[in-house]
Motif scaffolding. Structure first.
Motif, short mmCIF file in Angstrom:
data_model
loop_
_atom_site.label_atom_id
_atom_site.label_comp_id
_atom_site.label_asym_id
_atom_site.label_seq_id
_atom_site.Cartn_x
_atom_site.Cartn_y
_atom_site.Cartn_z
N ILE A 555 0.87 -1.18 0.00
CA ILE A 555 0.00 0.00 0.00
C ILE A 555 0.91 1.23 0.00
O ILE A 555 1.92 1.27 0.69
N GLU A 556 0.51 2.23 -0.76
CA GLU A 556 1.33 3.45 -0.89
C GLU A 556 1.56 4.04 0.52
O GLU A 556 0.64 4.10 1.34
N PRO A 557 2.82 4.46 0.84
CA PRO A 557 3.19 4.78 2.23
C PRO A 557 2.29 5.80 2.94
O PRO A 557 1.93 5.60 4.08
N THR A 558 1.90 6.90 2.24
CA THR A 558 1.06 7.88 2.95
C THR A 558 -0.31 7.30 3.26
O THR A 558 -0.88 7.55 4.32
N LEU A 559 -0.83 6.48 2.32
CA LEU A 559 -2.14 5.83 2.57
C LEU A 559 -1.99 4.85 3.73
O LEU A 559 -2.86 4.75 4.59
N LEU A 560 -0.87 4.12 3.75
CA LEU A 560 -0.66 3.14 4.83
C LEU A 560 -0.65 3.85 6.19
O LEU A 560 -1.28 3.39 7.15
N ASP A 561 0.05 4.99 6.27
CA ASP A 561 0.09 5.73 7.53
C ASP A 561 -1.31 6.16 7.95
O ASP A 561 -1.67 6.12 9.12
N GLU A 562 -2.14 6.55 6.94
CA GLU A 562 -3.51 6.96 7.28
C GLU A 562 -4.32 5.77 7.76
O GLU A 562 -5.06 5.85 8.74
N LEU A 563 -4.14 4.62 7.08
CA LEU A 563 -4.92 3.43 7.46
C LEU A 563 -4.54 2.92 8.85
O LEU A 563 -5.38 2.37 9.57
N ILE A 564 -3.26 3.09 9.23
CA ILE A 564 -2.84 2.67 10.58
C ILE A 564 -3.65 3.44 11.64
O ILE A 564 -3.99 2.91 12.69
N CYS A 565 -4.00 4.69 11.31
CA CYS A 565 -4.81 5.50 12.25
C CYS A 565 -6.25 5.00 12.31
O CYS A 565 -7.03 5.46 13.14
N TYR A 566 -6.63 4.13 11.38
CA TYR A 566 -8.01 3.62 11.37
C TYR A 566 -8.08 2.14 11.70
O TYR A 566 -9.04 1.47 11.36
N ILE A 567 -7.05 1.61 12.35
CA ILE A 567 -7.08 0.18 12.72
C ILE A 567 -8.34 -0.10 13.55
O ILE A 567 -8.72 0.69 14.41
#
Length: 955
Positions: A555-567
């Motif tokens: 997953i593209e890194p900035t999207l991954l960082d955002e998704l980590i905030c939505y675990i």
């Protein structure tokens, strides 16, 4: 007596009687009347006329009656706002009742009545309840503020409720704190600009104190709130992590995931040199592993979240590879998710273990899973260079199995391995070329063509191979056509003298005879390049190719960082930010991880950096075309994969009415209403999508000719049976091919139930046990309706007879021939595969008799080109004998006529997936030959129906 009595009154003056009862002096009678009113309201009757009478019942100290009246009020206040104002006084009074339950009930109901006129009266009681001495009332009032804010945000701000709500964060009762946090979070979501949750170290401290004592959902609200906080330095981040860590051992998986989210977020701020950082990594693994012992649906959610965590910090789970090994009884959606994580965790240390496991998966019965496993072997080769050799030899072993879909997947991944390790494994090309004829999927054909074009100088007959693909150029998919064009141009540049005709042929096919703009454009570019500057053409077409990266679906890194905030939320299951799937998402804030302490470190952990690249580089996230498609499909389809997948070819379902349902809907009970549809336009709403058994691929090819005529000659010499005709058992799996297990069998249909009658013989020297059976997807969705029941182990030279019940609700895929069934049987020794052909008459259903009018209309309605004629020879039976014999197998005679001395039988039958077949059988008395005409909306079925006629009539 139960409450059902309240639903049974049907008197004429029902409302009138209820009115009288509601105004009764007796308390019990009043309560019964309100219950009847609520019962009528529940079943959808309009009892709003009783509004004043019900409201009068509010003046009571009976809690049960009060709750019922409040329920009525919530429902009808919207339609009767003027009347609802009558109730306001009682609300205000109830908010000062000595009983805290009644105070809370009043404020809760007031919050649910969404009428503007009433909201202004709400403010005073709500203000009192927010400061109530009883925590139960305070926690209810906190939620009421959020509801009121939704109705009238300005009012809430003017009345200063938000400040009161913020004060409740410091409340002494943990449940009040949790509800205050939940209410503020909800208000903040709808007004992202307002800085409502102005968290500071003091308030965070209070939240962490409340965290240990409130209910599980309260804990989730608090943890989600903590995740939005930005600690001022790494020491504060560490202290929060220390106090959140105990939540990891909670029994509720939502609490665990919320805690993981907080820790993953704050770990960004911790230096990797800290001892605590290593401790935290170790503490995160066990709770994630524990989530995998829950039920499959929870496992799936956990796995989707773990997938994100592993991409962000693979070191958390790097020693836990074993828990992601697939169990035999995992549903397919869990299997595929586990497989994905296994690849992400694969490293030099565990690659041997992973490869052994993947090789095992590649011999499974489930086609989708096998394909993904073969892909995974290729991904391992690309990811861990040291394992490439072993991966290639494993793939070659799989190609030797000659299982069609395994071979095709293997070829697709070998193409990627060639791209990653040029000039290393090209010796396997000869083996790949042997399987050229069996490739029927576009991706595999395109991969093979790419290999032939890329290595044309090493393949002696490259021109012949490519020419063989060129014969059906216009029938190929775009992907294959484009590859073929490029490959032939590469071949021409490498061997110009021998392939001039070939290149001219493909260029004219691509430019003059094609209407695909992509293909034409590429054709013209090549044509111009070759005609103007062959040297430049060589530089362009035969340029050095960049090596492909190891992780093609990160997953593209900035999207991954955002998704980590939505675990722990839906976004983490979809792997999409909320803005992508929440409709009308007013001002969704894009969350991101806090900046790292010591920004010289990369955002990626060193382990995740591709081998040979400096840690600061991100792996290139450009998926290969195949992976992108594959992963797009895997991304959104999530759990439904476990359901029966619709046939792959159903994309072309424009002709849905031809197969199943169209005629069916003209039949049966609805026939009166649908007569008008007989005119012929497909009057189908697409009903055949609902039941997989009715979905037959619309693009079935022409009926396979020959090769099947002798199928039923096996059935010679059996007397007529009552019920459907059953062929004698034949050997399906010889002992030679199955390590001593011999399987004979036949199919039968008795009283509507299909069964597979099997004879299992053990011709080996050891005992056989643990039998199981599975079918591959097939044209009519045949699947075992029960497990293979063999109760005692099968001793050497012993035979056991079993009848396996079948149903037709399995997955559908068009087979060639149509009645082909691929079976896998497993025992304690191995898994064995065989295929057999089933007679179509086992699929003729008992309600296949059409009424005469309908038969006539349908016969006219089916186009004439769908009619097929066959001769049945050597069958000296009279018309009546034929009719009764066929009826035993559910072929029904609709009408019988005598025309010019010939007997004409008009017959109908219906298949399990709703396809009707109409027949006209011409019998010349005294002649042993009959003429059979068949008409059907799916003409490819006709040949197999004719075979069924032959079989039934000649036995």
């Amino acid at each position: 007596m139960t409450d059902s009595k309240y639903f049974t009154t049907t008197k004429k003056g029902e409302i009138f009687e209820l009115k009288a009862e509601l105004n009764s002096d007796k308390k019990e009678k009043k309560k019964e009347a309100v219950k009847k009113v609520i019962a009528s309201m529940t079943v959808g009757k309009d009892v709003s006329a009783l509004f004043p009478d019900v409201v009068n019942c509010m003046q009571t100290d009976n809690l049960e009656l009060k709750k019922l009246v409040y329920l009525y009020l919530m429902n009808y206040a919207k339609s009767q706002p003027d009347m609802a104002i009558m109730a306001v006084n009682t609300f205000v009074k109830d908010c000062e009742d000595p009983n805290p339950l009644i105070r809370a009930l009043a404020v809760r109901t007031m919050g649910c009545i969404r009428v503007d006129k009433i909201t202004e009266y709400l403010c005073e009681p709500l203000r009192k309840c927010l400061k109530d001495e009883d925590p139960y009332v305070r926690k209810t009032a906190a939620v009421c503020v959020a509801k009121l804010h939704d109705i009238n945000a300005q009012l809430v701000e003017d009345q200063g409720f938000l400040d009161t709500l913020k004060d409740l964060i410091s409340d002494s009762n943990p449940m009040v704190v949790a509800n205050a946090v939940a209410a503020l979070s909800e208000i903040a979501e709808s007004h992202p600009s307002s800085n409502l949750l102005d968290l500071n170290p003091q308030s965070i401290n209070k939240l962490l104190t409340a965290l240990n004592e409130c209910t599980e959902w309260g804990q989730i609200f608090i943890l989600d709130c903590l995740a939005n906080y930005m600690p001022k330095d790494d020491r504060e981040a560490q202290s929060i992590c220390e106090r959140v860590t105990p939540r990891l051992s909670h029994a509720n998986s939502a609490v665990v995931l919320s805690a993981v989210k907080v820790l993953m977020k704050f770990m960004e701020m911790l230096s990797k040199d800290l001892d605590y950082y290593g401790t935290l990594l170790k503490k995160l693994a066990p709770p994630l592993v524990t989530l995998l012992s829950a039920e499959p649906e929870l496992q799936y959610v956990a796995l989707r979240n773990i997938n994100l965590i592993v991409q962000k910090r693979p070191e958390i789970l790097k020693h836990e590879m074993k828990v992601f090994f697939v169990k035999y009884n995992d549903p397919i959606y869990v299997k595929l998710e586990k497989l994905d994580i296994m690849i992400r965790l694969a490293s030099q240390a565990n690659i041997a273990q992973v490869l052994a496991e993947l090789k095992e998966y590649a011999t499974e019965v489930d086609v989708d899973f096998v394909r993904k496993a073969v892909r995974a072997i290729g991904r391992c080769a690309i990811k861990v260079e040291q394992s490439a050799e072993r991966c290639v030899s494993t793939l070659l072993d799989l190609i030797q199995t000659k299982v069609n879909y395994v071979v095709q997947e293997a070829i697709v991944v070998i193409k990627d391995i060639f791209r990653k390790y040029p000039n290393k494994y090209e010796s396997v090309i000869a083996t790949l070329c042997e399987n050229l004829d069996s490739l029927d999927e576009p991706e595999a054909r395109a991969a093979m063509i790419w290999i032939v074009g890329e290595y044309a100088e090493r393949i002696d007959n490259a021109d012949e191979l490519l020419e063989s693909f060129l014969e059906g150029f216009h029938d190929e998919s775009t992907q294959v056509q484009l590859q073929l064009l490029t490959a032939i141009v590469k071949l021409f540049l490498k061997k110009p003298t021998e392939t001039q005709e070939l290149v001219q042929q493909v260029l004219s096919l691509a430019t003059q005879d094609s209407d695909n703009p992509d293909l034409r454009d590429r054709g013209y570019i090549y044509w111009r390049l070759l005609s103007t500057d062959p040297v430049a053409a060589k530089e362009v077409v035969l340029a050095e190719k960049p090596l492909i990266s190891e992780e093609t679906d990160l997953i593209e890194p900035t999207l991954l960082d955002e998704l980590i905030c939505y675990i722990g939320t839906l976004a983490s299951v979809y792997h999409k930010p909320p803005s992508a799937f929440v409709e009308g998402s007013r001002g969704i804030v894009h969350k991101s991880l806090p900046p790292r302490t010591g920004s010289s470190e990369s955002a990626e952990s060193p382990d995740a950096a591709p081998s040979g690249a400096p840690p600061s580089e991100q792996p290139a996230v450009i998926p290969t075309q195949g992976d992108l498609l594959g992963d797009l499909l895997n991304l959104d389809l999530g759990p439904p994969v476990s359901g029966p997948p619709v046939a792959t070819s159903s994309v072309q379902m424009g002709a849905v009415d031809l197969l199943g349902g169209g005629l069916d809907s003209l039949m049966g009970d609805e026939s009166e209403g649908l007569r008008s549809d007989v005119g012929g336009s497909p009057a189908m709403g697409g009903t055949s999508f609902t039941a997989p058994s009715a979905v037959m691929p619309a693009n079935l090819g022409p009926p396979p000719s020959g090769g099947l005529g002798d199928l039923f000659d096996l059935a010679g010499g059996v007397g007529t049976l009552s019920g459907s005709h059953v062929a004698p058992k034949t050997v399906w799996l010889p002992a030679m091919k199955a390590k001593g297990l011999e399987i004979s069998g036949t199919f039968s249909r008795q009283v509507g139930a299909i069964s597979m009658d099997l004879l299992l013989t053990n011709k080996a020297l050891q005992v056989m046990s643990d039998f199981a059976i599975q079918f591959n997807r097939n044209s009519f969705g045949l699947a075992p309706a029960a497990p293979l029941q063999i109760h005692a182990p099968l001793a050497p030279n012993q035979t056991v007879e079993i009848s396996l019940p079948l149903n037709t609700v399995g997955s559908v895929m068009k087979m060639d021939p149509l009645n082909n069934l691929q079976v896998a049987v497993k025992n304690n020794i191995d898994v064995f595969y065989f295929s057999t052909l089933y007679p179509l008459h086992i699929l003729f259903v008992e309600d296949g008799k059409m009424e005469r009018q309908m038969f006539l209309a349908t016969w006219k309605d089916i186009p004439n080109e769908n009619e097929a004629q066959f001769q049945i020879k050597d069958c000296p039976l009279s018309a009546d004998a034929v009719s009764s014999k066929l009826q035993g197998s559910n072929i029904f005679t609709v009408a019988k006529r005598n025309v010019e001395g010939q007997d004409m039988l008009y017959q109908s039958l219906k298949l399990t997936n709703g396809i009707w077949v109409l027949a006209e059988l011409r019998i010349q008395p005294g002649s042993p030959s009959f003429t059979l005409s068949l008409k059907c909306r799916a003409p490819e079925v006709s040949h197999y129906v004719y075979q069924a006629y032959e079989t039934i009539l000649k036995n």
